[in-house]
Design an enzyme around this catalytic site. Sequence first.
Site, PDB file in Angstrom:
ATOM      1  CE  LYS A 147      -3.881   0.201   2.370  1.00 55.10           C
ATOM      2  NZ  LYS A 147      -4.810   0.158   3.536  1.00 55.10           N
ATOM      3  CB  ILE A 148       2.222   3.358  -2.383  1.00 56.00           C
ATOM      4  CG1 ILE A 148       3.304   2.276  -2.266  1.00 56.00           C
ATOM      5  CG2 ILE A 148       2.854   4.730  -2.624  1.00 56.00           C
ATOM      6  CD1 ILE A 148       4.152   2.113  -3.510  1.00 56.00           C
TER       7      ILE A 148
END
Length: 381
Positions: A147-148
Amino acid sequence: MTDASSTAVSPTAALSAAGVRIWLDDLSRERIASGGLQRLIAEKNVVGVTTNPTIFAAALAQGAAYDEQVRGLAATGVSVEDAIFEITTDDVADASDIFHDVYTATGGVDGRVSIEVEPGLAHDAAATIAEAKRLAAKVDRPNVLIKIPATVEGLEAITETIAAGISVNVTLIFSLERYRGVIDAYLTGLEKAKAAGIDLSGIQSVASFFVSRVDTEIDKRLTAIGTGEALALKSKAGIANARLAYKVYEEAFAGDRAKALVAAGANEQRPLWASTGVKDPSLPDTLYVTELVAPNTVNTMPEKTLDATFDHAQLAGDTVTGEYAGAQGVLDALAALGVDYDDVTATLEREGVDKFIVSWGELVETVRKALTDAQDSEAAQ
């Protein structure tokens, strides 16, 4: 005579059949060890998991499931940050193993488990890229998603992480314009991966569009305006925004650039509806599920929303693709009242990053205390 109840399709099964994949927005070691994840896969059509610092902070603050690992880590004298890295990646690896059959059965589309880069890196592209690669290498499962956040700096990190062949869950998306940037970052990453000879078919991505937080922020502003016209628009912006995001998705992946990549083996980046728990008790508890049914989407739900959906969600087919004009009308009406969409979404992005940084701090303190307690207990023996 066949018992109707034995043949009835559950709302979660019907939702899946409509093209909405159900992921659980929660994870804990207790849930992993107890068989809880397997039950949700078998009974409630759950085909993935999302995590964030808030979820891990809550999991570590409860119960004794982490005690043995904490004692082992304390004995080695690792730093708090390294302990967090070990604990969270172990949970994600174990959950990924549980979902491996789903991953295989869906050709790698689902069975995905997400782990987030440290939120304090949200405005540092180089550090985010390095951390994404470190997380992917440590978990070492084909079905992990890193997750970014969709900050400006995050866009560069998304491109370079995808270019390295790592699957990405882009989080904290609020605005349509930023979402266009996210899609561009994904496609650019695929183009770079293709040029490097990486098999595009193994790269998956979802774009997590936050829903209820948009309503929370805009409804606060509508209440302050206080007119009948303003109050009539409450609890409509989040769904309208998400529906228009789906329109952006359709247009982008119907374009020549995306189609060329798909022809080369790439996967479309699916829209994911996040923040789908209802905050306003006066609203139906499945609102952000039933009003966002569209093909090739994901809805990640807190357990309370999942249970409500399974129990009583009333589905009416696709509730997105025929609603674009009405959705645009909602945003136009908000603008006419002086609600600044760009300010709303910028505020939500800033607050979203800040909230995760606070949760990360809570996680650090929880693990620090656990390590100290374990060391003190060992010394006392």
